[in-house]
Write a protein that holds these residues in place. Structure first.
Motif, mmCIF file in Angstrom:
data_model
loop_
_atom_site.group_PDB
_atom_site.id
_atom_site.type_symbol
_atom_site.label_atom_id
_atom_site.label_comp_id
_atom_site.label_asym_id
_atom_site.label_seq_id
_atom_site.Cartn_x
_atom_site.Cartn_y
_atom_site.Cartn_z
ATOM 1 N N TYR A 55 0.811 -1.014 0.035
ATOM 2 C CA TYR A 55 -0.092 0.068 -0.054
ATOM 3 C C TYR A 55 1.108 1.415 -0.016
ATOM 4 O O TYR A 55 2.033 1.227 0.387
ATOM 5 C CB TYR A 55 -0.829 0.260 1.185
ATOM 6 N N LYS A 56 0.622 2.435 -0.451
ATOM 7 C CA LYS A 56 1.069 3.586 -0.330
ATOM 8 C C LYS A 56 0.886 4.257 1.118
ATOM 9 O O LYS A 56 -0.120 4.116 1.680
ATOM 10 C CB LYS A 56 0.609 4.627 -1.308
ATOM 11 N N VAL A 57 2.054 4.700 1.510
ATOM 12 C CA VAL A 57 2.021 5.592 2.737
ATOM 13 C C VAL A 57 2.085 6.882 2.394
ATOM 14 O O VAL A 57 2.888 7.654 1.732
ATOM 15 C CB VAL A 57 2.933 5.409 3.646
ATOM 16 N N GLU A 58 0.961 7.883 2.819
ATOM 17 C CA GLU A 58 0.737 9.161 2.719
ATOM 18 C C GLU A 58 1.318 9.896 3.817
ATOM 19 O O GLU A 58 0.325 9.896 4.999
ATOM 20 C CB GLU A 58 -0.615 9.545 2.024
ATOM 21 N N TRP A 59 1.960 10.902 4.201
ATOM 22 C CA TRP A 59 2.618 11.369 5.247
ATOM 23 C C TRP A 59 2.034 12.712 5.531
ATOM 24 O O TRP A 59 2.088 13.479 4.457
ATOM 25 C CB TRP A 59 4.038 11.400 5.345
ATOM 26 N N SER A 60 1.698 12.948 6.679
ATOM 27 C CA SER A 60 1.311 14.471 7.355
ATOM 28 C C SER A 60 2.025 14.569 8.572
ATOM 29 O O SER A 60 2.026 13.659 9.392
ATOM 30 C CB SER A 60 -0.076 14.387 7.666
ATOM 31 N N GLU A 61 2.878 15.680 8.635
ATOM 32 C CA GLU A 61 3.572 16.037 9.768
ATOM 33 C C GLU A 61 2.772 17.217 10.756
ATOM 34 O O GLU A 61 2.255 18.284 10.088
ATOM 35 C CB GLU A 61 4.930 16.509 9.412
ATOM 36 N N PHE A 62 2.883 17.053 11.954
ATOM 37 C CA PHE A 62 2.175 17.887 13.031
ATOM 38 C C PHE A 62 3.304 18.570 14.169
ATOM 39 O O PHE A 62 4.215 17.868 14.508
ATOM 40 C CB PHE A 62 1.140 17.407 13.663
ATOM 41 N N PRO A 63 3.104 19.537 14.530
ATOM 42 C CA PRO A 63 3.982 20.214 15.363
ATOM 43 C C PRO A 63 3.957 19.456 17.076
ATOM 44 O O PRO A 63 4.890 19.565 17.805
ATOM 45 C CB PRO A 63 3.894 21.521 15.528
ATOM 46 N N LEU A 69 -3.997 14.671 16.818
ATOM 47 C CA LEU A 69 -5.289 14.207 17.230
ATOM 48 C C LEU A 69 -6.669 14.833 16.793
ATOM 49 O O LEU A 69 -7.515 14.341 16.667
ATOM 50 C CB LEU A 69 -5.397 14.183 18.880
ATOM 51 N N GLU A 70 -6.426 16.036 16.645
ATOM 52 C CA GLU A 70 -7.590 16.824 15.764
ATOM 53 C C GLU A 70 -7.672 16.065 14.245
ATOM 54 O O GLU A 70 -8.785 15.799 13.980
ATOM 55 C CB GLU A 70 -7.332 18.162 15.735
ATOM 56 N N ALA A 71 -6.364 15.950 13.716
ATOM 57 C CA ALA A 71 -6.638 15.285 12.512
ATOM 58 C C ALA A 71 -7.181 13.924 12.491
ATOM 59 O O ALA A 71 -8.017 13.592 11.565
ATOM 60 C CB ALA A 71 -5.362 15.005 11.534
ATOM 61 N N LEU A 72 -6.709 13.151 13.484
ATOM 62 C CA LEU A 72 -7.273 11.814 13.796
ATOM 63 C C LEU A 72 -8.782 11.775 14.082
ATOM 64 O O LEU A 72 -9.458 11.086 13.339
ATOM 65 C CB LEU A 72 -6.530 11.242 14.859
ATOM 66 N N GLY A 73 -9.464 12.757 14.778
ATOM 67 C CA GLY A 73 -10.661 12.715 14.967
ATOM 68 C C GLY A 73 -11.440 13.319 14.021
ATOM 69 O O GLY A 73 -12.701 12.675 14.036
ATOM 70 N N SER A 74 -11.037 13.780 13.071
ATOM 71 C CA SER A 74 -11.911 14.203 11.949
ATOM 72 C C SER A 74 -11.658 13.383 10.946
ATOM 73 O O SER A 74 -12.011 13.632 9.790
ATOM 74 C CB SER A 74 -11.633 15.481 11.583
ATOM 75 N N SER A 75 -10.885 12.098 10.835
ATOM 76 C CA SER A 75 -10.671 11.185 9.840
ATOM 77 C C SER A 75 -9.890 11.757 8.893
ATOM 78 O O SER A 75 -9.701 11.236 7.747
ATOM 79 C CB SER A 75 -11.938 10.404 9.376
ATOM 80 N N ALA A 76 -8.894 12.752 9.169
ATOM 81 C CA ALA A 76 -8.216 13.208 7.724
ATOM 82 C C ALA A 76 -6.983 12.359 7.883
ATOM 83 O O ALA A 76 -6.225 12.471 6.558
ATOM 84 C CB ALA A 76 -7.881 14.695 8.472
ATOM 85 N N VAL A 77 -6.460 11.776 8.861
ATOM 86 C CA VAL A 77 -5.311 10.768 8.881
ATOM 87 C C VAL A 77 -5.890 9.444 9.417
ATOM 88 O O VAL A 77 -6.944 9.363 10.125
ATOM 89 C CB VAL A 77 -4.018 11.412 9.427
ATOM 90 N N ASP A 78 -5.062 8.352 9.030
ATOM 91 C CA ASP A 78 -5.676 6.945 9.458
ATOM 92 C C ASP A 78 -4.793 6.535 10.668
ATOM 93 O O ASP A 78 -5.412 5.387 11.246
ATOM 94 C CB ASP A 78 -5.357 6.059 8.296
ATOM 95 N N LEU A 79 -3.796 7.008 11.003
ATOM 96 C CA LEU A 79 -3.001 6.447 12.105
ATOM 97 C C LEU A 79 -1.785 7.671 12.554
ATOM 98 O O LEU A 79 -1.394 8.222 11.747
ATOM 99 C CB LEU A 79 -2.097 5.332 11.650
ATOM 100 N N GLY A 80 -1.695 7.479 13.924
ATOM 101 C CA GLY A 80 -0.704 8.264 14.462
ATOM 102 C C GLY A 80 -0.192 8.191 15.562
ATOM 103 O O GLY A 80 -1.324 7.722 16.502
#
Length: 312
Positions: A55-63, A69-80
């Motif tokens: 599968y492909k991994v699409e990365w997003s980085e956060f400070p 957790l906000e991104a996870l809660g809104s399903s903007a990312v799948d894992l963190g």
């Protein structure tokens, strides 16, 4: 002397990057992984464990964990990956997330989580923070450390003023004198120490060392196979990191823009191993929840049993 602004500037930018190619968020063959600066992304790239992933991994980085957790809660990312304190803080706030994997530091490493003050500060321990302004990020491991430090020092919440800021704003506030101390984590601790700030409270005696891989319920339902595969590869990466600090630090420096010596110090203190989520792990989280509740930072009490997905 390192330039303070340049040193910390790269640590607080949220960017989206693709590794192993790009794909749509709804595509089951794409796993969207969030990473805190100097975290999962650097580890996985340095170790090479994603080579050959189906599968492909699409990365997003956060400070900070709060943003992730906000991104996870809104399903903007799948894992963190986040610390136990921010996970519990977000979960108790009602976020539709669960922990699907657990990691724990194998030794209590000095300085990985700390409360720092400027070099010339008169503060030298937790009791000395009475009457002071302490910057940290709300719901973070830094926030949790402040609360545990207050308990250990016999202080009450009203004895200090907690100022909730992002990591970059916290650093600027400490530099300007707008706050007296900063409670934060690696790599921010190492970067601040390089500029002369010193540790007055070391978190190694106040935290349990857990980190949790967290997923939104939607991803658990639709991407369980990819989540499970990623967690297996991540466990291999954690084992690899124990014996390859220099290689890990080199990639960390490249990915974050940190000076090599600070990146290596971060890699050296980032020694964790995967542990099973069992009754002991869940029970340990009651300490985190009780601490937040004691200071009125968490009002609800969602069942801890429902915070973990054991079969991923």
């Amino acid at each position: 002397m390192l330039d303070r602004r340049n040193l910390l500037a790269g640590l607080a930018t949220t960017v989206a990057l693709a590794a192993c190619g790009r794909g749509g968020g709804a595509d089951a063959q794409v796993l969207r992984v969030g990473s805190q600066k100097g975290g999962t992304k650097s580890l996985m790239l340095a170790s090479g464990v994603l080579d050959g992933a189906p599968y492909k991994v699409e990365w997003s980085e956060f400070p900070a964990a709060q943003n992730l957790l906000e991104a996870l809660g809104s399903s903007a990312v799948d894992l963190g990956l986040v610390g136990d304190a921010p996970f519990q803080f977000a979960y108790q706030a009602g976020s539709p997330i669960k922990a699907v994997g657990a990691q724990r530091t194998q030794t209590r490493l000095a300085g990985a989580l700390s409360i720092l003050v400027p070099a010339r500060s008169p503060v030298h321990d937790g009791k000395g923070l009475k009457g002071k302004r302490i910057a940290t990020t709300r719901g973070s491991v830094g926030h949790y450390l402040v609360l545990r430090s207050l308990i250990a020092s016999g202080l009450r919440s009203e004895d200090v003023r907690i100022v909730f800021l992002s990591p970059s704003d916290s650093r600027a506030a400490l530099q300007s004198g707008a706050v007296d101390a900063w409670s934060t984590w690696m790599p921010y601790v190492a970067a601040a120490q390089a500029e002369g700030d010193r540790i007055v409270v070391d978190g190694k005696d106040f935290v349990q060392g857990y980190g949790f891989e967290v997923a939104p319920e939607s991803a658990i339902a639709s991407k369980r196979e990819q989540l499970s595969d990623f967690l297996r590869r991540e466990a291999k990466a954690l084992e690899w990191a124990k014996g390859h600090v220099d290689q890990y630090g080199a990639v960390l420096a490249k990915e974050t823009g940190l000076p090599p010596q600070i990146a290596r110090a971060t890699a050296e203190k980032n020694v964790r191993l995967r542990v099973p989520i069992d009754n002991g792990v869940i029970k340990d989280q009651q300490v985190v929840l009780s601490t937040f509740q004691k200071f009125g930072e968490v009002k609800s009490a969602r069942s801890l049993d429902n915070a973990f997905e054991l079969n991923v």
